[in-house]
Design a protein around this motif. Structure first.
Motif, PDB file in Angstrom:
ATOM      1  N   LYS A 129       0.857  -1.189   0.000  1.00  0.00           N
ATOM      2  CA  LYS A 129       0.000   0.000   0.000  1.00  0.00           C
ATOM      3  C   LYS A 129       0.888   1.232   0.000  1.00  0.00           C
ATOM      4  O   LYS A 129       1.790   1.352   0.813  1.00  0.00           O
ATOM      5  N   SER A 150       0.548  -3.351   4.443  1.00  0.00           N
ATOM      6  CA  SER A 150      -0.907  -3.449   4.534  1.00  0.00           C
ATOM      7  C   SER A 150      -1.450  -2.238   5.308  1.00  0.00           C
ATOM      8  O   SER A 150      -0.689  -1.493   5.915  1.00  0.00           O
ATOM      9  N   GLU A 151      -2.753  -2.115   5.305  1.00  0.00           N
ATOM     10  CA  GLU A 151      -3.395  -1.070   6.104  1.00  0.00           C
ATOM     11  C   GLU A 151      -3.106  -1.309   7.588  1.00  0.00           C
ATOM     12  O   GLU A 151      -2.839  -0.375   8.338  1.00  0.00           O
ATOM     13  N   ARG A 165      -9.070  -8.785  -3.263  1.00  0.00           N
ATOM     14  CA  ARG A 165     -10.361  -8.674  -2.571  1.00  0.00           C
ATOM     15  C   ARG A 165     -10.412  -9.603  -1.359  1.00  0.00           C
ATOM     16  O   ARG A 165     -10.872  -9.223  -0.292  1.00  0.00           O
ATOM     17  N   HIS A 178      -8.355  -8.099   1.325  1.00  0.00           N
ATOM     18  CA  HIS A 178      -9.022  -6.893   1.831  1.00  0.00           C
ATOM     19  C   HIS A 178     -10.176  -7.241   2.772  1.00  0.00           C
ATOM     20  O   HIS A 178     -10.397  -6.561   3.776  1.00  0.00           O
ATOM     21  N   GLU A 198      -3.162 -11.726   5.138  1.00  0.00           N
ATOM     22  CA  GLU A 198      -2.643 -10.451   4.637  1.00  0.00           C
ATOM     23  C   GLU A 198      -1.173 -10.619   4.279  1.00  0.00           C
ATOM     24  O   GLU A 198      -0.375 -11.098   5.074  1.00  0.00           O
ATOM     25  N   ILE A 254      -9.537  -0.585  -2.404  1.00  0.00           N
ATOM     26  CA  ILE A 254      -8.375  -1.470  -2.376  1.00  0.00           C
ATOM     27  C   ILE A 254      -7.270  -0.797  -3.186  1.00  0.00           C
ATOM     28  O   ILE A 254      -7.385  -0.627  -4.391  1.00  0.00           O
TER      29      ILE A 254
END
Length: 154
Positions: A2, A20-21, A111, A114, A120, A140
């Motif tokens: 990301k 990742s988030e 997806r 997410h 992840e 995303i």
């Protein structure tokens, strides 16, 4: 991977790359993300629009800050530009080296990750323009890699 547009309380804008988030949130909560301009660790995400390589669109001619065209022959480019391009390619190759190639299953796997249906992790693969836009509309984040990123690191 990301890529987020970030800013500090002083409104200095910069970019951050995270696995990742969740990785961004953890680093932010731990005060591990600092503004490169002022060192502030009170960081927020900005609304961002990823750059998409549309393929069919001709590239825009590159220009310098003074509006003069940048030479198209890479060997004639200023050394700073060549160094920046080389650094960007090295970074893209690091992404390739530390991500899983899911091929044409990229959109589906992104997806699943997410929505928490798959572990992840950093992935890469191929997606059509329509799939890419759909992923972006779903929140995303995706990032195109430059040509040559799949070549081995030196």
């Amino acid at each position: 991977m990301k890529v987020l547009d970030l800013h500090c309380v002083g409104q200095h804008a910069f970019e951050g790359w995270f696995a990742s988030e969740r990785d961004f949130q953890a680093q932010s909560a731990a005060g591990q993300i600092a503004c490169p301009t002022c060192g502030d660790t009170r960081i927020s995400k900005k609304i961002s629009a990823p750059r998409l390589n549309m393929g069919a669109m001709p590239p825009l001619p590159a220009t310098r800050a003074d509006g003069a065209p940048v030479p198209q022959d890479a060997s004639a480019a200023p050394p700073e530009l060549r160094q920046l391009q080389a650094a960007m390619l090295r970074l893209a190759r690091q992404v390739v080296a530390h991500s899983e190639n899911v091929g044409d299953r990229f959109a589906d796997e992104a997806r699943r990750i997410h929505h928490g249906e798959a572990p992840e992790r950093a992935i890469r693969g191929q997606a059509s323009i329509a799939e890419t836009y759909a992923l972006l509309e779903e929140g995303i984040a995706v990032l195109p890699l430059p040509e040559g990123a799949e070549q081995p690191l030196h």
